[in-house]
Enzyme design. Structure first.
Site, PDB file in Angstrom:
ATOM      1  CG  ASP A 158      -2.206   0.646   0.885  1.00  0.00           C
ATOM      2  OD1 ASP A 158      -2.328   1.164  -0.076  1.00  0.00           O
ATOM      3  OD2 ASP A 158      -3.136   1.147   1.911  1.00  0.00           O
ATOM      4  CE  LYS A 191      -6.368  11.225   0.825  1.00  0.00           C
ATOM      5  NZ  LYS A 191      -5.575   9.862   1.564  1.00  0.00           N
ATOM      6  CE  LYS A 218      -6.353   2.372   0.177  1.00  0.00           C
ATOM      7  NZ  LYS A 218      -5.264   2.650  -0.453  1.00  0.00           N
ATOM      8  CE  LYS A 233      -2.436   3.613   2.963  1.00  0.00           C
ATOM      9  NZ  LYS A 233      -2.144   4.658   1.882  1.00  0.00           N
TER      10      LYS A 233
END
Ligand code: NAI
Ligand code: DG6
Length: 524
Positions: A313, A403, A362, A480
């Protein structure tokens, strides 16, 4: 579409008896210094400095390299492709704020520098581009290709993504219209049902099979041959999948995973099939999404084949800030007590994540990102104590790729007081992710050309040069939920991640880690 790799032009050489340059290699003898700690009977510690001498060997020949993206027709895929083309041609375009020129901002490799040392005459720092520390591939030289379940050519897909300025798109359109993703595998249960209308470019068969593995392997081989490449790196930037269930006998070992694929087991995800195909084809595979692509069997398969893998990620905006800010707060002795992280976005990623099972993948990868920092501070936190941490993501079509990430950090300060830090982070998600895709490819490629040998490891000498471990935890800065070799710690703190990356690169050319002590300016 790959040009001839730029000739290696060393910006610096290291003047040391421990560093030997040959035409094809940089050979370094490097002393790695660590500290071993023993707990004594009275609950105290005894720390013993330890030295291990390693030989590093860096292959100086820059290979012709290809990058194949799974999800090439998505926002990240089209944006990174257009960005590389724009850089390759040195494009300039008009915007309402004036003209803009192609750049690699946001890429650690292409946009940041590293302190080489101190100028012998002026005593000032000498900083060099990160890209010049080792002989690395230039992104302009990458051949680009990939797969997508949507058959739209890249020019139309770039319009669909709605990320780049029309004046830039107009200049790359012709080239991108000729780029069409290869058909891909689609197992509908793994991504949101709302993605179904994109799925018009498919390899036959709705569940894992050896035929799928073989087709992907062929695609990699064909791409390599078509562009005359030495190497291909495959990267998953397709939709976030749901987690695959981990079951003994299915995905726990390499052998069982291969058997599960052969039998068409429904818990084998498309991303795992891509990982397996890449591993078997000797192409490094990186997972830019949060799902558990690397089930234990896939990691074991990579180890068995000496293949490189990395994930999971991309760490682009909110989490990157988090892994810097939380590190700062806790290292400053401030007791962080809660983090509330909201996101809303309107791109196709947001649409896919509006489905619960994909959101859950997520949520997991965004939530475990401060654990190491909390655990390390035994003054502020008791064993098992953890700040509250909530992650919310909402789909809001109107904001597109722009975003919004809102974060509140709440902390306890001196004498029962409180500090509240509120962040509002707005930017095009794909413009943050694209440079990470480039960094992951360039660093991974570099790691395939570094070999090591323990010159003296507690008296024993390793006979042969070997690779770094299959799981490239050196990529952690860009990810991540960093994947690390089984049983080894995960580091999320951003500064430590960068330290590992820069200092390993320095070691490969015989330079000491950058300690920032600057004693030369402190002891007169
Ligand atoms: P996107 O939805 O625009 O693109 C994904 C593409 O993957 C689509 O074109 C879709 O058709 C394709 N796809 C889906 N399943 C496929 C399969 N089995 N094989 C081949 N192609 C397939 O999403 P975007 O914004 O490009 O993001 C891609 C991934 O990266 C997502 O999982 C996202 O969560 C992750 N990510 C994105 C970040 C960002 O800042 N943009 C940061 C961190 C992660
Ligand atoms: C909502 O958070 C969508 C996600 O795909 C993120 O935008 C992406 O994972 C980037 O996350 P972060 O936390 O690195 O900004």
């Amino acid at each position: 579409n790959a040009s001839t790799p730029s000739a290696n032009k060393d910006l610096f050489t290291v003047n040391s008896p421990n560093v030997v340059y040959t035409e094809n290699e940089i050979n370094t003898k490097y002393t790695y210094r660590t500290t071993l700690v023993n707990e004594t009977a009275d609950g105290k510690f005894e720390a013993t400095p330890k030295e291990t001498v390693y030989d590093f060997k860096v292959d100086r020949k820059i290979p012709k390299t290809g990058m194949m993206l799974v999800g090439w027709g998505g926002n990240n895929g089209t944006t990174v492709t257009a960005g590389i083309i724009a850089n390759r041609h040195g494009l300039v375009w008009d915007t309402r704020e004036g003209s803009r020129a192609a750049n690699y901002y946001g890429s650690v490799v292409m946009g940041s520098t590293m302190k080489l040392g101190t100028n012998a005459k002026t005593a000032k720092d000498v900083n060099i581009p990160f890209h010049d520390v080792l002989p690395m591939v230039h992104p302009n030289d990458l051949a680009i290709g990939g797969w997508d379940i949507s058959g739209m050519n890249l020019a139309e897909a770039m319009d669909r993504a709605a990320v780049l300025e029309p004046t830039l798109k107009a200049q790359v359109k012709k080239e991108m219209a000729e780029m069409v993703p290869l058909p891909s595998i689609y197992y509908p249960d793994f991504i949101a049902a709302n993605q179904e209308d994109r799925a018009d470019n498919l390899i036959e068969g709705g569940k894992a099979s050896l035929a799928h593995v073989e087709q992907i392997r062929r695609d990699i081989r064909d791409f390599k041959a078509k562009h005359g490449l030495d190497k291909v790196i495959v990267q998953w930037t397709a939709n976030t999948e749901r987690f695959a269930e981990l079951s003994p006998g299915v995905n726990d070992t390499a052998e069982n995973l291969m058997k599960a694929i052969e039998e068409g087991h429904e818990e084998v995800s498309p991303s795992t099939v891509f990982a397996v195909a890449s591993i078997l084809e000797g192409a490094p595979f990186i997972n830019g999404s949060p799902q558990n692509t690397f089930v234990p069997g896939a990691i074991q398969l990579a180890e068995k084949h000496n293949a490189f893998i990395g994930g999971d990620d991309f760490k682009s905006g909110q989490t990157k800030m988090k892994s810097a800010l939380v590190d700062f707060l806790i290292s400053a002795g401030i007791k962080l007590t809660s983090i509330a992280s909201y996101n809303h976005l309107g791109n196709n990623d947001g649409k896919n994540l509006s489905s619960q099972r994909q959101f859950r993948s997520k949520e997991i990868s965004k939530s475990n990102v401060v654990d190491d920092m909390v655990e390390a501070n035994t003054v502020l936190y008791k064993k098992g104590e953890h700040p509250d941490h909530t992650v919310v993501i909402k789909y809001m079509p109107a904001v597109g790729d722009n975003k919004r990430a809102l974060d509140e950090y709440y902390a306890e300060i001196f004498m029962g007081g409180h500090q509240t830090i509120s962040l509002f982070n707005v930017c095009e998600d794909s413009l943050l992710a694209s440079p990470l895709i480039i960094d992951l490819v360039l660093i991974t490629e570099m790691m395939t050309r570094i070999k090591w040998k323990a010159h003296a490891n507690d008296g024993a000498t390793t006979k042969d040069f070997g690779n770094f471990h299959s799981v490239l935890s050196i990529l952690s800065y860009m990810l991540k939920a960093p994947l690390t070799p089984p049983g080894t710690p995960v580091i999320n703190a951003l500064a430590k991640q960068r330290g590992a990356l820069t200092n390993i690169f320095r070691a490969c050319v015989g330079l000491e880690p950058e300690s920032d002590m600057t004693l030369e300016h402190k002891l007169f």
